[in-house]
Design a protein around this motif. Structure first.
Motif, PDB file in Angstrom:
ATOM      1  N   MET A 139      -9.963  20.814  10.744  1.00 11.09           N
ATOM      2  CA  MET A 139      -9.206  20.819   9.194  1.00 11.09           C
ATOM      3  C   MET A 139      -7.272  21.108   8.863  1.00 11.09           C
ATOM      4  O   MET A 139      -6.674  21.094   8.379  1.00 11.09           O
ATOM      5  N   ARG A 140      -6.979  22.392   9.665  1.00  5.78           N
ATOM      6  CA  ARG A 140      -5.785  22.575   9.722  1.00  5.78           C
ATOM      7  C   ARG A 140      -5.070  21.507  10.864  1.00  5.78           C
ATOM      8  O   ARG A 140      -4.217  21.088   9.659  1.00  5.78           O
ATOM      9  N   ASN A 141      -4.978  20.859  11.756  1.00  4.95           N
ATOM     10  CA  ASN A 141      -4.572  19.587  12.104  1.00  4.95           C
ATOM     11  C   ASN A 141      -4.121  18.832  10.668  1.00  4.95           C
ATOM     12  O   ASN A 141      -3.955  17.935  10.881  1.00  4.95           O
ATOM     13  N   ILE A 142      -5.350  18.310  10.464  1.00  7.50           N
ATOM     14  CA  ILE A 142      -5.710  17.404   9.122  1.00  7.50           C
ATOM     15  C   ILE A 142      -4.173  17.130   7.909  1.00  7.50           C
ATOM     16  O   ILE A 142      -3.718  17.067   7.746  1.00  7.50           O
ATOM     17  N   MET A 143      -4.579  18.631   7.135  1.00  5.78           N
ATOM     18  CA  MET A 143      -3.601  19.220   6.765  1.00  5.78           C
ATOM     19  C   MET A 143      -1.754  18.547   7.035  1.00  5.78           C
ATOM     20  O   MET A 143      -1.071  18.794   6.016  1.00  5.78           O
ATOM     21  N   ILE A 144      -2.202  19.205   7.848  1.00  2.00           N
ATOM     22  CA  ILE A 144      -0.657  19.503   9.037  1.00  2.00           C
ATOM     23  C   ILE A 144       0.057  18.002   9.253  1.00  2.00           C
ATOM     24  O   ILE A 144       0.914  17.290   8.304  1.00  2.00           O
ATOM     25  N   SER A 145      -1.416  17.522   9.609  1.00  2.00           N
ATOM     26  CA  SER A 145      -0.856  15.164   9.618  1.00  2.00           C
ATOM     27  C   SER A 145      -0.608  14.518   8.248  1.00  2.00           C
ATOM     28  O   SER A 145      -0.027  14.107   7.906  1.00  2.00           O
ATOM     29  N   ALA A 146      -1.418  15.405   6.647  1.00  2.00           N
ATOM     30  CA  ALA A 146      -1.672  14.236   5.725  1.00  2.00           C
ATOM     31  C   ALA A 146      -0.092  15.369   5.312  1.00  2.00           C
ATOM     32  O   ALA A 146       0.436  14.248   4.659  1.00  2.00           O
ATOM     33  N   THR A 147       0.164  15.981   5.329  1.00  2.00           N
ATOM     34  CA  THR A 147       2.002  16.243   4.790  1.00  2.00           C
ATOM     35  C   THR A 147       2.636  15.717   5.246  1.00  2.00           C
ATOM     36  O   THR A 147       3.584  15.310   4.577  1.00  2.00           O
ATOM     37  N   ILE A 148       3.037  15.509   6.653  1.00  2.00           N
ATOM     38  CA  ILE A 148       3.821  15.126   8.067  1.00  2.00           C
ATOM     39  C   ILE A 148       3.729  13.765   7.264  1.00  2.00           C
ATOM     40  O   ILE A 148       5.218  13.183   6.747  1.00  2.00           O
ATOM     41  N   ALA A 149       2.495  13.015   6.831  1.00  2.00           N
ATOM     42  CA  ALA A 149       3.358  11.633   6.707  1.00  2.00           C
ATOM     43  C   ALA A 149       2.953  11.687   4.527  1.00  2.00           C
ATOM     44  O   ALA A 149       3.863  10.761   5.012  1.00  2.00           O
ATOM     45  N   ALA A 150       3.013  12.809   4.096  1.00  2.00           N
ATOM     46  CA  ALA A 150       3.300  12.478   2.798  1.00  2.00           C
ATOM     47  C   ALA A 150       4.683  12.583   2.707  1.00  2.00           C
ATOM     48  O   ALA A 150       5.678  11.842   1.746  1.00  2.00           O
TER      49      ALA A 150
END
Length: 75
Positions: free
Chosen positions: A1-12
């Motif tokens: 879950m943490r990896n998904i949040m980090i990757s979504a933040t980087i993408a945004a």
């Protein structure tokens, strides 16, 4: 879950970083700006007015319930 949040933040953040230069130099000068309340009533093709009507769309949701939606269609 943490990896998904980090990757979504980087993408945004990367999306914002790449879209920022696209708006550079687009500020209109005062001579070409129109007042916000000014609305032009556009005609359709070659001066013909649009004809609009309300259409009922019937759909079924996941549980099988009928959903009727009114949509305005203009030609």
């Amino acid at each position: 879950m943490r990896n998904i949040m980090i990757s979504a933040t980087i993408a945004a953040l990367s999306l914002v970083a790449f879209s920022a230069p696209a708006f550079a130099g687009r500020m209109p000068d005062a001579a070409t700006m129109r007042p916000a309340g000014l609305v032009d009533l556009a005609t359709h093709y070659y001066g013909h007015k649009q004809t609009c009507f309300w259409k009922k769309i019937k759909k079924y949701d996941y549980y099988g319930n009928l959903i009727i939606k009114k949509v305005k269609v203009c030609h």
